[in-house]
Design an enzyme around this catalytic site. Structure first.
Site, PDB file in Angstrom:
ATOM      1  N   GLU A   1       0.887  -1.171   0.000  1.00  0.00           N
ATOM      2  CA  GLU A   1       0.000   0.000   0.000  1.00  0.00           C
ATOM      3  C   GLU A   1       0.917   1.210   0.000  1.00  0.00           C
ATOM      4  OE1 GLU A   1      -3.147  -0.065  -0.286  1.00  0.00           O
ATOM      5  OE2 GLU A   1      -3.748  -2.084   0.320  1.00  0.00           O
TER       6      GLU A   1
ATOM      7  N   CYS B   1      -2.152   9.434   2.238  1.00  0.00           N
ATOM      8  CA  CYS B   1      -1.834   8.712   1.001  1.00  0.00           C
ATOM      9  C   CYS B   1      -2.893   8.993  -0.057  1.00  0.00           C
ATOM     10  CB  CYS B   1      -1.707   7.217   1.264  1.00  0.00           C
ATOM     11  SG  CYS B   1      -3.104   6.496   2.100  1.00  0.00           S
TER      12      CYS B   1
HETATM   13  P1  NDP Z   1       8.346   4.845   4.579  1.00  0.00           P
HETATM   14  O1  NDP Z   1       8.336   4.091   3.301  1.00  0.00           O
HETATM   15  O2  NDP Z   1       9.478   5.743   4.874  1.00  0.00           O
HETATM   16  O3  NDP Z   1       8.253   3.832   5.813  1.00  0.00           O
HETATM   17  C1  NDP Z   1       7.197   2.906   5.959  1.00  0.00           C
HETATM   18  C2  NDP Z   1       7.615   1.829   6.941  1.00  0.00           C
HETATM   19  O4  NDP Z   1       8.676   1.043   6.381  1.00  0.00           O
HETATM   20  C3  NDP Z   1       8.162   2.382   8.261  1.00  0.00           C
HETATM   21  O5  NDP Z   1       7.748   1.548   9.315  1.00  0.00           O
HETATM   22  C4  NDP Z   1       9.657   2.279   8.045  1.00  0.00           C
HETATM   23  O6  NDP Z   1      10.375   2.232   9.226  1.00  0.00           O
HETATM   24  C5  NDP Z   1       9.747   0.958   7.306  1.00  0.00           C
HETATM   25  N1  NDP Z   1      10.994   0.749   6.589  1.00  0.00           N
HETATM   26  C6  NDP Z   1      11.924   1.656   6.219  1.00  0.00           C
HETATM   27  N2  NDP Z   1      12.937   1.041   5.536  1.00  0.00           N
HETATM   28  C7  NDP Z   1      12.626  -0.272   5.464  1.00  0.00           C
HETATM   29  C8  NDP Z   1      13.233  -1.412   4.871  1.00  0.00           C
HETATM   30  N3  NDP Z   1      14.380  -1.328   4.200  1.00  0.00           N
HETATM   31  N4  NDP Z   1      12.616  -2.606   4.976  1.00  0.00           N
HETATM   32  C9  NDP Z   1      11.438  -2.710   5.629  1.00  0.00           C
HETATM   33  N5  NDP Z   1      10.801  -1.670   6.222  1.00  0.00           N
HETATM   34  C10 NDP Z   1      11.384  -0.464   6.130  1.00  0.00           C
HETATM   35  O7  NDP Z   1       6.956   5.618   4.612  1.00  0.00           O
HETATM   36  P2  NDP Z   1       6.463   6.686   5.652  1.00  0.00           P
HETATM   37  O8  NDP Z   1       6.444   6.099   7.024  1.00  0.00           O
HETATM   38  O9  NDP Z   1       7.206   7.944   5.416  1.00  0.00           O
HETATM   39  O10 NDP Z   1       4.930   6.868   5.234  1.00  0.00           O
HETATM   40  C11 NDP Z   1       4.524   7.760   4.254  1.00  0.00           C
HETATM   41  C12 NDP Z   1       4.228   7.034   2.960  1.00  0.00           C
HETATM   42  O11 NDP Z   1       3.250   6.049   3.197  1.00  0.00           O
HETATM   43  C13 NDP Z   1       3.643   7.936   1.887  1.00  0.00           C
HETATM   44  O12 NDP Z   1       4.233   7.656   0.644  1.00  0.00           O
HETATM   45  C14 NDP Z   1       2.177   7.553   1.872  1.00  0.00           C
HETATM   46  O13 NDP Z   1       1.542   7.813   0.655  1.00  0.00           O
HETATM   47  C15 NDP Z   1       2.250   6.102   2.185  1.00  0.00           C
HETATM   48  N6  NDP Z   1       0.974   5.618   2.707  1.00  0.00           N
HETATM   49  C16 NDP Z   1       0.218   4.780   1.932  1.00  0.00           C
HETATM   50  C17 NDP Z   1      -1.020   4.359   2.363  1.00  0.00           C
HETATM   51  C18 NDP Z   1      -1.828   3.402   1.544  1.00  0.00           C
HETATM   52  O14 NDP Z   1      -2.696   2.768   2.115  1.00  0.00           O
HETATM   53  N7  NDP Z   1      -1.606   3.257   0.258  1.00  0.00           N
HETATM   54  C19 NDP Z   1      -1.571   4.802   3.650  1.00  0.00           C
HETATM   55  C20 NDP Z   1      -0.702   5.649   4.384  1.00  0.00           C
HETATM   56  C21 NDP Z   1       0.526   6.046   3.913  1.00  0.00           C
HETATM   57  P3  NDP Z   1      11.023   3.582   9.816  1.00  0.00           P
HETATM   58  O15 NDP Z   1       9.905   4.557  10.011  1.00  0.00           O
HETATM   59  O16 NDP Z   1      11.592   3.131  11.083  1.00  0.00           O
HETATM   60  O17 NDP Z   1      12.024   4.064   8.791  1.00  0.00           O
END
Ligand code: NDP
Length: 512
Positions: free
Chosen positions: A252, A286
């Site tokens: 997502e 999002c």
């Molecule tokens: P990120 O992609 O930065 O992070 C998402 C999650 O992935 C966090 O828990 C992060 O941990 C973790 N993560 C980071 N690096 C890795 C890795 N290499 N392997 C596995 N997990 C990892 O997104 P954001 O938290 O900044 O969220 C914003 C984004 O989410 C926007 O693009 C938004 O559009 C999208 N989004 C989509 C939705 C949907 O339903 N389609 C709903 C809500 C948001 P950590 O924070 O510790 O880095």
């Protein structure tokens, strides 16, 4: 410390035998205060959590749908009664206004209720037609839990978004290990701790905290599926890590959602919805509105109404503000870069602009005359900004809407052609004469296409996403034609040919 706070255990309590020594802080985006300190769970901690989750899965999956529904509904009651506490924690970790945090949690509760109520109907064994050739068979299908689901969540909706995966995975009979964003570990821990109060003896829903590496470790920890919500870039890394072990994924990811305003639209309602869709949660949604395409005949009137409403709106730290700070400081530079790029290419800011981007807050910004190939139109901005573009007709609006790599949500404001336009947009979800309404309807699947990801949460599809189909064909009586046997005779072959000719020989029913 209130009694309610004392009841909510920290995430550290959820994974026992932790080998972790390192910790990290979650900070308030409003003033930089430390909201909480959490362990950086190592790969060994994550593996241990998954091992425990697998043991718990043997118990949880053996419960009936009704028993699991009972537990989920009890948990729903606990969360409901403590919604103010949850909203306060979310407010402190994300900076979003209390009212928005409460709304987010309230919408998530509706999903818990739906998943609990409908899992049996959607997933339980049911009959399907066995067809004429196999008429002696009873055909049934049921959807079985995968085992342990790893959920990786973002910070922007730290309750609603991960629960869209967690709730449906649990209702389907899986156990869950959840890695919340490093910006919202407290909310993640709160959710797991309240569940553990309802189910104290089995680690059905655990939380592991840490940075990106902890999420990466979860992908490699032997879970049966990963449900990832976050940016498209991280989604690709998650998919690559999961590919090593053929672990299936739901992605997502981000969006660049558009609002289309047709010439017969209710312009006041359209302006109101557009403004909220673009600026609620400081634009960090999002499915937030980032682009608006307006029919030439109503463009000036729409823009004027939008500006009238937007002028009263400001992002600040007052307790009754409608817009909070930008949660992730690094995002400020990206928002600023998109505005700068739009202006450098001939766009104009009719509200806000580069000076709207402060140290923590971004004021609502409306950009016009922005070329379609600029970053403000093509890339996810994730701030309270929008481009408003004049189109000659709705064909042009559809073509422009569909010309991005994303395809998450969309909105249409129109009287006569609402459904027609909605169907022509390449996005997983569309609201007609409302905005982001699809997310709050639990029976509607939620997810995107293209760079917005794949797979679905919510609704019947969201339940099936965390299962595998188990088909059973049971012989009711001996077949008239023994097809799956070396005892099949030349006469049988002839009878089969006659039968299929009768059934299928006419070809297309459209040919007549
Ligand atoms: P990120 O992609 O930065 O992070 C998402 C999650 O992935 C966090 O828990 C992060 O941990 C973790 N993560 C980071 N690096 C890795 C890795 N290499 N392997 C596995 N997990 C990892 O997104 P954001 O938290 O900044 O969220 C914003 C984004 O989410 C926007 O693009 C938004 O559009 C999208 N989004 C989509 C939705 C949907 O339903 N389609 C709903 C809500 C948001 P950590 O924070 O510790 O880095």
């Amino acid at each position: 410390m209130t009694t309610e706070t004392a009841n909510a255990a920290s995430p550290t309590d959820v994974v026992t035998n932790t080998t972790s020594r390192e910790t990290f802080d979650s900070l308030s985006p409003i003033n930089g205060d430390v909201v909480g300190t959490h362990p950086v769970h190592t790969a060994e901690d994550v593996e241990e959590a998954v091992r425990r989750a697998r043991e718990a899965a043997a118990w949880w999956s053996a419960l009936s749908f009704d028993e699991r529904a009972e537990i989920l509904n009890t948990w729903k009651g606990v969360v409901t009664r403590r919604i103010a506490q949850l909203a306060d924690l979310s407010h402190r970790e994300t900076g979003k206004p209390h009212s928005d945090a409460t709304l987010e949690a309230a919408l998530a509760l509706d999903h818990i209720a739906w998943a609990a109520k409908n899992a049996k109907k959607v997933l339980g064994r049911h009959k399907v037609s066995s067809g004429l050739v196999m008429a002696n068979q009873a055909a049934t299908v049921e959807y079985k839990p995968l085992g342990v689901v790893g959920v990786i969540g973002p910070w922007n909706y730290p309750v609603f978004t991960p629960l869209g995966s967690i709730t449906y995975a649990l209702a389907a009979g899986n156990t869950v290990v959840f890695k919340p964003s490093e910006l919202t570990p407290g909310v993640g821990g709160w959710l797991a701790a309240t569940f553990a109060e309802v189910v104290p003896d089995h680690p059905v829903f655990q939380v592991v905290t840490g940075l990106g590496e902890t999420g990466a470790a979860l992908c490699r920890a032997g879970v049966d599926k990963v449900a990832f919500t976050g940016s498209t870039e991280t989604g690709k890394k998650v998919m690559a890590a999961c590919a090593e072990t053929l672990t299936p994924v739901v992605i997502e990811a981000g969006g660049k959602d558009a609002v289309l305003v047709d010439e017969d639209a209710d312009l006041d309602a359209a302006a109101d919805a557009t403004l909220w869709g673009a600026c609620a949660n400081a634009g960090q949604t999002c499915t937030g509105v980032e682009r608006v395409y307006v029919h030439d005949r109503v463009y000036d009137e729409f823009l004027s109404r939008l500006l009238d409403k937007a002028r009263d709106l400001s992002a600040d730290e007052s307790p009754d503000t409608k817009i909070g700070p930008i949660t992730m400081p690094a995002q400020l530079g990206k928002i600023r870069a998109h505005i700068d790029d739009a202006l450098a290419r001939g766009g104009r800011a009719v509200l806000g602009g580069p000076e709207a981007v402060g140290e923590r807050y971004v004021q609502p910004t409306i950009l016009v005359d922005v070329p379609e190939d600029s970053s403000a139109v093509q890339e996810e901005t994730f701030g309270p900004t929008m481009t408003v573009t004049r189109v000659a007709d709705m064909d042009e609006a559809i073509a422009k809407t569909n010309a991005t790599r994303y395809g998450l949500g969309s909105t249409v404001f129109a009287k006569a052609r609402g459904m027609e336009l909605a169907e022509r947009i390449r996005s997983g979800m569309t609201s007609v004469n409302g905005v982001i309404t699809f997310a709050a309807i639990p029976s509607l699947p939620f997810g995107g296409v293209g760079d917005s990801g794949f797979g679905r949460i919510h609704g019947a599809d969201g339940l099936r996403e965390f299962t595998y189909a188990k088909s059973i064909a049971r012989q009711k009586f001996k077949p008239l034609l023994a097809l799956t046997s070396f005892g099949r005779t030349a006469k049988n072959d002839q009878q089969l040919t006659q039968m299929i000719t009768m059934m299928h020989g006419r070809g297309s029913t459209l040919e007549k």
